[in-house]
Design an enzyme around this catalytic site. Sequence first.
Site, PDB file in Angstrom:
ATOM      1  CG  HIS A  19      39.503   3.737  32.181  1.00 26.08           C
ATOM      2  ND1 HIS A  19      39.509   2.929  31.061  1.00 26.08           N
ATOM      3  CD2 HIS A  19      39.957   2.962  33.209  1.00 26.08           C
ATOM      4  CE1 HIS A  19      39.945   1.722  31.398  1.00 26.08           C
ATOM      5  NE2 HIS A  19      40.209   1.706  32.688  1.00 26.08           N
ATOM      6  CB  CYS A  75      39.704   0.645  27.030  1.00 26.53           C
ATOM      7  SG  CYS A  75      38.471   1.192  28.234  1.00 26.53           S
ATOM      8  CB  CYS A 111      36.670   4.788  27.399  1.00 29.72           C
ATOM      9  SG  CYS A 111      37.260   4.754  29.111  1.00 29.72           S
ATOM     10  CD  GLU A 169      39.485   7.333  27.987  1.00 31.92           C
ATOM     11  OE1 GLU A 169      39.853   7.226  29.177  1.00 31.92           O
ATOM     12  OE2 GLU A 169      39.840   6.565  27.092  1.00 31.92           O
TER      13      GLU A 169
HETATM   14 ZN    ZN Z   1      38.990   3.255  29.121  1.00 31.90          ZN
END
Ligand code: ZN
Length: 166
Positions: free
Chosen positions: A62, A92, A95, A64
Site C-alpha cells: 500500500h 486501512c 496501514c 502508506e
Molecule cells: Zn492500507
Amino acid sequence: MVLIEYPEYLRHRQWMNHALELAQTAGDAGEVPVGAAIADVNGNLIAEGENRKERDKDPTAHAEIIAIRSAAKTLQSWRLHECTLYVTLEPCPMCAGAIVQARLGMLVYGVDDTKTGAIRTVINIPDSSASNHRLRVVGGILESSCRQQLQAWFATKRHQKTNGQR
Ligand SMILES: [Zn+2]
C-alpha cells in the site's frame, strides 16, 4: 473537528496534491489510485509511495507502507514522531497499524473509506486500546479531488469489464 492555521492548511494542500499525482501514476498503471507522501518537521518532503499491490504482487504494498519504509530509511530511524503522512484515502487497518508503529506525529488524509477506513470511518485504530500512540488526524483535505479520482478509476474499470477488456 481540528482547527488548523492557514499556512499549515496550504502546506497540507500542497502535499496532498503531490499524493494525488502519485495516486494517478498508480491508477494509470492499473492499480487502485492511492498515493502517499511524508513531510518532515520542517514541512519538507522526505518520502513518497503509491499503491503497488498489483505490480509487486504484494498484499502489503500500500502507498502508506511504502512511504513509511522509505521515510524510516531516510531518517535512519523507525520513529517518525515529527513527521506528517499525507494520503489520498483513509488508511486501512494494516496501514493504521503501521502508522501507530511508526509513531507518526500527524496523519492528513483526503477522503473517508467507507469500506475499510481504520482511522474513524469503520473502526478507529489510533484511539483504540490496542494503540499506545496518539496522533493528530486531519481528514478531508482536497476531499472532492481524492473522491473523484477514485470514482473515475472504478468507473473506467467497470466500463472495461463490460466491454470484455481487462
Ligand atoms: Zn492500507
